[in-house]
Scaffold this active site. Structure first.
Site, short mmCIF file in Angstrom:
data_model
loop_
_atom_site.label_atom_id
_atom_site.label_comp_id
_atom_site.label_asym_id
_atom_site.label_seq_id
_atom_site.Cartn_x
_atom_site.Cartn_y
_atom_site.Cartn_z
N GLY A 30 -3.79 -5.49 11.64
CA GLY A 30 -3.04 -4.61 10.74
C GLY A 30 -3.14 -3.17 11.19
CG ASN A 31 -0.41 -0.35 10.72
OD1 ASN A 31 -0.23 0.38 9.74
ND2 ASN A 31 0.50 -1.23 11.13
NE ARG A 32 -6.95 4.92 9.08
CZ ARG A 32 -7.32 6.12 9.50
NH1 ARG A 32 -7.60 6.31 10.77
NH2 ARG A 32 -7.40 7.13 8.66
#
Ligand code: CTP
Length: 225
Positions: A30-32
């Site tokens: 995923g990412n932020r």
């Protein structure tokens, strides 16, 4: 909103949030991205009378009033959901779409084995939603992208503007204090071409809601130019 240009009669599609690319039933890449910028844009579009649809990756945010929401998880699901919403008048790609996804999903949990010192994951490129929308037979009148850049912001952003056939790109000036992924504030620089000239406008730092309004003002100016 008093004084804000109306979006009445326009269909607006906004993508927001991260995508999660599943590795096995318990793990993902995923990412932020928090989704806050995209949600603020969809909320502002609905407040101005636009028919706004939000295609949201996995985020814990309330659906803005008057906005239709479609939840997705992966880049592939976001691609399918966004393309199914064509035709529309305006597409704003605010999502932080994964550029790579595992080549294979392991249907049972990947176990470590004694003596194993590492694991290599094979990743493949995802399809570029923004570029596919911008070159689609039913292309929206206006296609807007985002770019998160730490350095050489203008040249990277202008390269994406041209390569992806966009009408406008909003570069997140990553590294500006108090701005960024989880923050309620952000700073953007908008880049576009007009009559063969390079144009730019800096917005913020400001609360994301205020930035969303300012971004829509510039977009509407461009749509009616
Ligand atoms: N985007 C997309 N589909 C993808 C990847 C990105 O629609 N598969 C969109 C995002 O929604 C955003 C813009 O493209 O509007 C970001 O472009 P991208 O080239 O992915 O930016 P970066 O991730 O910053 O690229 P790079 O890693 O090359 O800097």
């Amino acid at each position: 909103m008093t004084g804000a240009a109306s979006l009445s009669g326009l269909r607006i599609v906004v993508s927001a949030g991260p995508t999660f690319e599943d590795i096995d039933p318990v793990r993902f890449i995923g990412n932020r991205s928090s989704g806050k910028m995209g949600f603020a844009i969809a909320a502002a579009a609905a407040r101005r009378g636009g028919e706004a649809t939000l295609v949201a990756g996995p985020v814990a945010l309330e659906t803005p009033i008057g906005v239709e929401r479609i939840d997705v998880r992966s880049a592939a699901q976001m691609h399918a959901a966004v393309l199914a919403l064509l035709p529309c008048d305006l597409y704003i790609g605010a999502a932080a779409v994964a550029d790579f996804t595992p080549q294979q999903f392991a249907s049972s949990k990947i176990k470590k084995r004694a003596g194993e010192t590492g694991l290599t994951l094979e990743l493949v490129r995802t399809r570029d939603i923004l570029a596919d929308i911008a070159t689609h037979a039913r292309r929206p009148r206006m296609v807007v992208g985002f770019a998160a850049e730490t350095d050489t912001v203008e040249s990277y952003a202008r390269a994406k503007l041209a390569d992806k056939h966009l009408d406008l790109i909003a570069a997140n000036r990553v590294g500006v204090e108090g701005a960024g992924f989880e923050s309620d504030h952000n700073a953007l620089t908008l880049y576009w071409r007009q009559d063969g000239r390079d144009c730019a406008r800096a917005l913020g730092p400001a609360p994301k809601q205020q930035l969303a309004e300012a971004l829509l003002d510039v977009i509407l100016e461009r749509m009616t130019a």
